[in-house]
Design a protein around this motif. Structure first.
Motif, short mmCIF file in Angstrom:
data_model
loop_
_atom_site.label_atom_id
_atom_site.label_comp_id
_atom_site.label_asym_id
_atom_site.label_seq_id
_atom_site.Cartn_x
_atom_site.Cartn_y
_atom_site.Cartn_z
N GLN A 1 0.75 -1.12 0.01
CA GLN A 1 -0.04 -0.08 -0.05
C GLN A 1 0.69 1.25 0.09
OE1 GLN A 1 -3.49 0.15 -0.34
NE2 GLN A 1 -2.68 2.46 -0.30
N THR A 2 2.08 1.18 0.41
CA THR A 2 3.08 2.46 0.59
C THR A 2 3.31 2.57 -0.61
OG1 THR A 2 3.86 1.56 2.88
CG2 THR A 2 5.27 3.13 1.46
N VAL A 3 3.78 1.60 -1.68
CA VAL A 3 4.09 2.08 -3.07
C VAL A 3 2.92 2.78 -3.61
CG1 VAL A 3 4.28 1.06 -5.24
CG2 VAL A 3 5.52 -0.10 -3.31
N SER A 4 1.62 2.31 -3.59
CA SER A 4 0.50 3.17 -4.12
C SER A 4 0.34 4.45 -3.52
CB SER A 4 -0.86 2.41 -3.64
OG SER A 4 -1.98 2.87 -4.17
N ASP A 5 0.67 4.61 -2.15
CA ASP A 5 0.63 6.06 -1.60
C ASP A 5 1.57 7.07 -2.13
OD1 ASP A 5 -1.20 5.14 0.09
OD2 ASP A 5 -0.26 5.04 1.59
N ILE A 6 2.88 6.38 -2.54
CA ILE A 6 3.94 7.00 -3.13
C ILE A 6 3.56 7.42 -4.77
CG2 ILE A 6 6.43 6.83 -4.18
CD1 ILE A 6 7.01 4.87 -1.56
N ARG A 7 2.89 6.56 -5.29
CA ARG A 7 2.69 6.82 -6.58
C ARG A 7 1.45 8.20 -6.53
NH1 ARG A 7 2.74 3.50 -10.71
NH2 ARG A 7 2.96 1.64 -9.53
N THR A 8 0.72 8.04 -5.72
CA THR A 8 -0.30 9.18 -5.69
C THR A 8 0.51 10.68 -5.48
OG1 THR A 8 -2.15 7.63 -5.04
CG2 THR A 8 -2.56 10.21 -4.34
#
Length: 534
Positions: A239-246
């Motif tokens: 989920q951290t990767v998704s947050d970084i992408r956003t």
């Protein structure tokens, strides 16, 4: 001299991210910009209607909050023989309207305060038919507004205040009495005049708009990490990767946000771009320090932009004229040598540590010393050398040192603390550029290690660049001079301006904002001064 192009400064401080090893490291010219390209004969847009000069004093009785501008206004109208500046035969002129509109959106300039009698100004422009002929109160209100604009938007905080926070670059010395003629003749200068304000200012202003819009929309959310978080590598999923992408989509480091939790190729490119413009090593691994930087709120980024806009206001017009100079931006740990308005050479530098800060100032490089001696300061002689000699009679020989007129100096050689070459621009701070045998420090992200002087990552190449057009110094002669056992000093045929600056935000030529660590903790101090003034 040719005027320094905005393009060059953008590249300079952008790649300095502009952005200005030994104890030996450690003009107040008044330049006035006057009316440009105007007839030598003064003309006034309402030249047939001078006003009664004795009424100026009574104006300030009526408007006491404007007393700070009285001296400037008296000088202005003496210069104009008490003719109106803001009225022509049709009423309030175009320059007045543009000034009023400009100050109605003054927050876009990173300024929070408002003109104290804005309601009175509103009346002038909302009832324009009432002011088809000159009105003295309106005239003096507009002149006061002009000087309010000049002080806050063009000049910035007082010079004495900037010295207290360590800024010793020459400040702008602009005659706003004379500059008004330029404004009246060409009102669009109020929107942008990069002959008066560093062009970088206007790029930061555009970024400020974008970041304030982002803030109005809620900014970006903090990136969440697991309690045992260590790092993220390409191919990892969370989920951290998704947050970084956003997060990176919000600052245009990636073109789109597909919400994927996989650290894929597109995100790798975005991460590398983010790291590059934030002063990190441009690798693919994401660690806690990168997450922390991404979690800096948009409001804090806005403060950083505003304080760097303020620094742009201080830059002297003399720095907008040179076609050749060397500039160091301390927070970005970068040096750029510009020649013929183009970057000729760039490299990493090491600057002063927090306790021995590199001073923000300018000078003129006058000579280069090849195979230099290092004259040790008394403090090091007493602290290190003398105790060392008591313990070891061969201390001086083993450290390639010798006595010299009651002092100690280190002889030229590969282990000399100044390396094989130093570049001198005489100054009271005893700061210069020099080589160093400690090459590994140039690979560090944060390079604040020196005692104040600036260590150059590629000193030989810098010497090549500076002496490129000097037939007396081909590269083989430079190499030989750098490897002698005796010191060789060469006086440059032309003195080269050296600018040591401090910018923690800079927009490069592609319009990308770069942020750098506030290594000397100057941003908050300046921000506090700006708040106090408001």
């Amino acid at each position: 001299m040719k005027r320094l192009s905005f393009f060059v400064l953008s590249i300079v401080f952008g790649t300095l991210g502009l952005s200005f090893v030994s104890w030996s490291c450690n003009k107040k010219e008044t330049n006035t910009i006057v009316s440009r390209e105007l007839s030598s004969k003064k003309t006034y847009l309402y030249e047939d209607v001078p006003f009664d000069s004795t009424k100026v004093a009574s104006f300030f009785v009526k408007y006491p909050k404007l007393l700070t501008f009285q001296k400037s206004i008296v000088a202005l109208y003496k210069n104009r023989q008490y003719h109106y500046a803001w009225f022509d035969k049709k009423g309030v002129n175009e320059a007045a309207e543009m000034l009023y509109n400009k100050m109605s959106t003054v927050q876009e300039e990173g300024i929070q305060k408002n003109f104290p009698y804005k309601t009175d100004l509103d009346v002038i422009f909302q009832n324009s038919k009432t002011y088809l002929s000159p009105n003295l109160d309106a005239e003096l209100l507009l002149s006061s507004l002009y000087f309010f604009y000049a002080k806050n938007v063009l000049t910035g905080v007082d010079e004495e205040a900037t010295k207290k926070i360590g800024w010793y670059l020459p400040r702008k010395k602009l005659s706003y009495v004379s500059y008004l003629d330029s404004i009246i003749a060409k009102p669009e200068l109020l929107a942008k005049d990069d002959k008066v304000v560093l062009g970088q200012y206007y790029k930061l202003k555009e970024i400020l708009k974008k970041y304030r819009l982002s803030e109005q929309k809620g900014g970006w959310n903090p990136i969440r990490v697991a309690p045992d978080f260590k790092s993220i590598k390409p191919g990892d999923s969370s989920q951290t990767v998704s947050d970084i992408r956003t997060r990176l989509f919000a600052t245009n480091d990636i073109a789109s946000d597909n919400k994927s939790k996989v650290y894929d190729t597109d995100l790798v490119k975005g991460v590398v771009k983010y790291k590059k413009r934030n002063g990190f090593k441009e690798d693919e691994v994401i660690t806690q320090k990168h997450i922390d930087e991404m979690n800096v709120p948009v409001g804090e980024r806005i403060k950083t932009i505003i304080v760097n806009m303020e620094r742009c206001r201080w830059i002297s017009e003399e720095f907008l004229q040179d076609s050749e100079y060397i500039v160091v931006n301390i927070p970005s740990f970068k040096l750029t040598y510009v020649k013929n308005n183009r970057p000729e050479f760039k490299c990493n530098v090491v600057v002063g540590a927090m306790m021995t800060k590199t001073v923000i100032f300018s000078g003129k490089m006058s000579y280069i010393v090849f195979s230099p001696y290092w004259n040790l300061p008394t403090s090091i002689i007493n602290k290190d050398v003398k105790p060392g000699m008591k313990k070891n009679k061969n201390y001086l020989v083993q450290h390639n040192m010798e006595w010299n007129n009651g002092n100690v100096r280190q002889k030229p050689g590969p282990n000399n603390s100044l390396g094989r070459v130093k570049f001198i621009f005489p100054n009271s701070n005893n700061i210069y550029l020099h080589d160093t045998p400690s090459k590994s420090l140039f690979n560090e992200e944060s390079r604040a290690f020196s005692h104040g002087c600036i260590r150059v990552g590629k000193p030989k190449e810098l010497a090549y660049a500076i002496l490129k057009d000097d037939k007396n110094w081909p590269t083989d002669k430079i190499d030989a001079a750098m490897n002698k056992t005796v010191e060789t000093t060469y006086s440059l045929k032309r003195k080269i301006p050296v600018i040591i600056g401090y910018f923690t935000a800079w927009v490069d030529d592609e319009g990308t904002i770069n942020f750098y660590k506030d290594i000397y903790e100057r941003d908050n101090r300046l921000s506090s001064i700006l708040v106090e003034e408001e």
